[in-house]
Write a protein that holds these residues in place. Structure first.
Motif, PDB file in Angstrom:
ATOM      1  N   ALA A   1       0.860  -1.176   0.000  1.00 28.51           N
ATOM      2  CA  ALA A   1       0.000   0.000   0.000  1.00 28.51           C
ATOM      3  C   ALA A   1       0.890   1.218   0.000  1.00 28.51           C
ATOM      4  O   ALA A   1       2.069   1.140  -0.230  1.00 28.51           O
ATOM      5  N   GLY A   2       0.376   2.324   0.328  1.00 26.57           N
ATOM      6  CA  GLY A   2       1.142   3.546   0.332  1.00 26.57           C
ATOM      7  C   GLY A   2       0.485   4.578  -0.547  1.00 26.57           C
ATOM      8  O   GLY A   2      -0.497   4.318  -1.219  1.00 26.57           O
ATOM      9  N   CYS A  97     -12.633   1.291   6.392  1.00 26.98           N
ATOM     10  CA  CYS A  97     -12.316   1.082   7.810  1.00 26.98           C
ATOM     11  C   CYS A  97     -11.179   0.067   7.967  1.00 26.98           C
ATOM     12  O   CYS A  97     -10.410   0.142   8.912  1.00 26.98           O
ATOM     13  N   ASP A  98     -11.110  -0.864   7.047  1.00 25.11           N
ATOM     14  CA  ASP A  98     -10.092  -1.908   7.072  1.00 25.11           C
ATOM     15  C   ASP A  98      -9.652  -2.184   5.641  1.00 25.11           C
ATOM     16  O   ASP A  98     -10.470  -2.555   4.803  1.00 25.11           O
ATOM     17  N   ALA A  99      -8.375  -1.990   5.374  1.00 25.34           N
ATOM     18  CA  ALA A  99      -7.838  -2.076   4.011  1.00 25.34           C
ATOM     19  C   ALA A  99      -8.043  -3.443   3.367  1.00 25.34           C
ATOM     20  O   ALA A  99      -8.219  -3.529   2.150  1.00 25.34           O
ATOM     21  N   LYS A 100      -8.029  -4.499   4.136  1.00 30.51           N
ATOM     22  CA  LYS A 100      -8.203  -5.843   3.579  1.00 30.51           C
ATOM     23  C   LYS A 100      -9.668  -6.286   3.584  1.00 30.51           C
ATOM     24  O   LYS A 100     -10.143  -6.899   2.642  1.00 30.51           O
ATOM     25  N   ALA A 101     -10.403  -5.953   4.634  1.00 25.41           N
ATOM     26  CA  ALA A 101     -11.772  -6.437   4.783  1.00 25.41           C
ATOM     27  C   ALA A 101     -12.722  -5.873   3.726  1.00 25.41           C
ATOM     28  O   ALA A 101     -13.722  -6.496   3.405  1.00 25.41           O
ATOM     29  N   LEU A 102     -12.414  -4.700   3.170  1.00 26.14           N
ATOM     30  CA  LEU A 102     -13.302  -4.081   2.187  1.00 26.14           C
ATOM     31  C   LEU A 102     -12.976  -4.473   0.751  1.00 26.14           C
ATOM     32  O   LEU A 102     -13.676  -4.073  -0.178  1.00 26.14           O
ATOM     33  N   PRO A 125      -5.198  -5.532  -1.574  1.00 24.15           N
ATOM     34  CA  PRO A 125      -4.527  -4.795  -2.651  1.00 24.15           C
ATOM     35  C   PRO A 125      -5.349  -3.586  -3.121  1.00 24.15           C
ATOM     36  O   PRO A 125      -6.559  -3.519  -2.919  1.00 24.15           O
ATOM     37  N   ALA A 126      -4.649  -2.650  -3.729  1.00 29.52           N
ATOM     38  CA  ALA A 126      -5.243  -1.390  -4.175  1.00 29.52           C
ATOM     39  C   ALA A 126      -6.023  -1.605  -5.467  1.00 29.52           C
ATOM     40  O   ALA A 126      -5.505  -1.408  -6.557  1.00 29.52           O
ATOM     41  N   ILE A 127      -7.308  -2.005  -5.338  1.00 33.15           N
ATOM     42  CA  ILE A 127      -8.102  -2.328  -6.523  1.00 33.15           C
ATOM     43  C   ILE A 127      -9.073  -1.224  -6.914  1.00 33.15           C
ATOM     44  O   ILE A 127      -9.712  -1.314  -7.954  1.00 33.15           O
TER      45      ILE A 127
END
Length: 168
Positions: A1-2, A97-102, A125-127
């Motif tokens: 990420a970043g 709220c959560d980068a992976k859960a969404l 991942p940044a989709i």
């Protein structure tokens, strides 16, 4: 990420189905854009809401604002976004709220041809189609330089760590 810069949008979108420019510029119905913040209570998110509503008014889009009360309510945010998808919004703007859960919910939106833009916090991942946020390191660096200029001091860099959960 970043952090990453959002791509520059095209100057104008081509008309759909051979319609004239004038016809293409006039949508049949206003776009319905869902905006789902991490939380709805904090003053920052209230400012985001006002900005979204102002932008919606400027372009004639309907802004559908809904989010969990607190930034830790991941399951609630997923349910809210899935409700937006069920109601076939035209686009989703969200701060996860959560980068992976969404990620799964975002992929469902993209599979349904509903564009998703992330703000403030992205996905891993940044989709999403675009990620819009402040660059905190660059902002802090610029603020430090300005502070040093104002007080007439030179800067000395010192590494430090912050524990957001410390009580002191």
């Amino acid at each position: 990420a970043g952090w990453r810069q959002a791509p520059t949008p095209p100057a104008e979108l081509p008309p759909k189905g051979g319609a004239s420019d004038q016809e293409a510029a006039k949508p049949e119905k206003p776009l319905r854009i869902a905006v789902c913040p991490k939380g709805t209570v904090h003053e920052f998110w209230q400012t985001v809401k006002k900005g979204a509503e102002t932008a919606g008014d400027e372009v004639g889009a309907e802004i559908l604002w809904n989010g969990p009360p607190q930034e830790t309510m991941v399951a609630e945010q997923i349910t809210i976004i899935e409700d937006f998808l069920t109601n076939k919004v035209d686009a989703v703007v969200m701060a996860a709220c959560d980068a992976k859960a969404l990620v799964h919910t975002t992929q469902k939106a993209l599979d349904a041809k509903i564009p998703v833009i992330t703000i403030d916090s992205g996905l891993d991942p940044a989709i999403s189609l675009s990620f819009v946020a402040t660059h905190n390191v660059a902002g802090a660096t610029e603020a430090a330089h300005e502070l040093a200029r104002l007080v007439g001091a030179s800067l000395v860099a010192a590494p430090f760590a912050v524990n957001a959960w410390s009580a002191g």
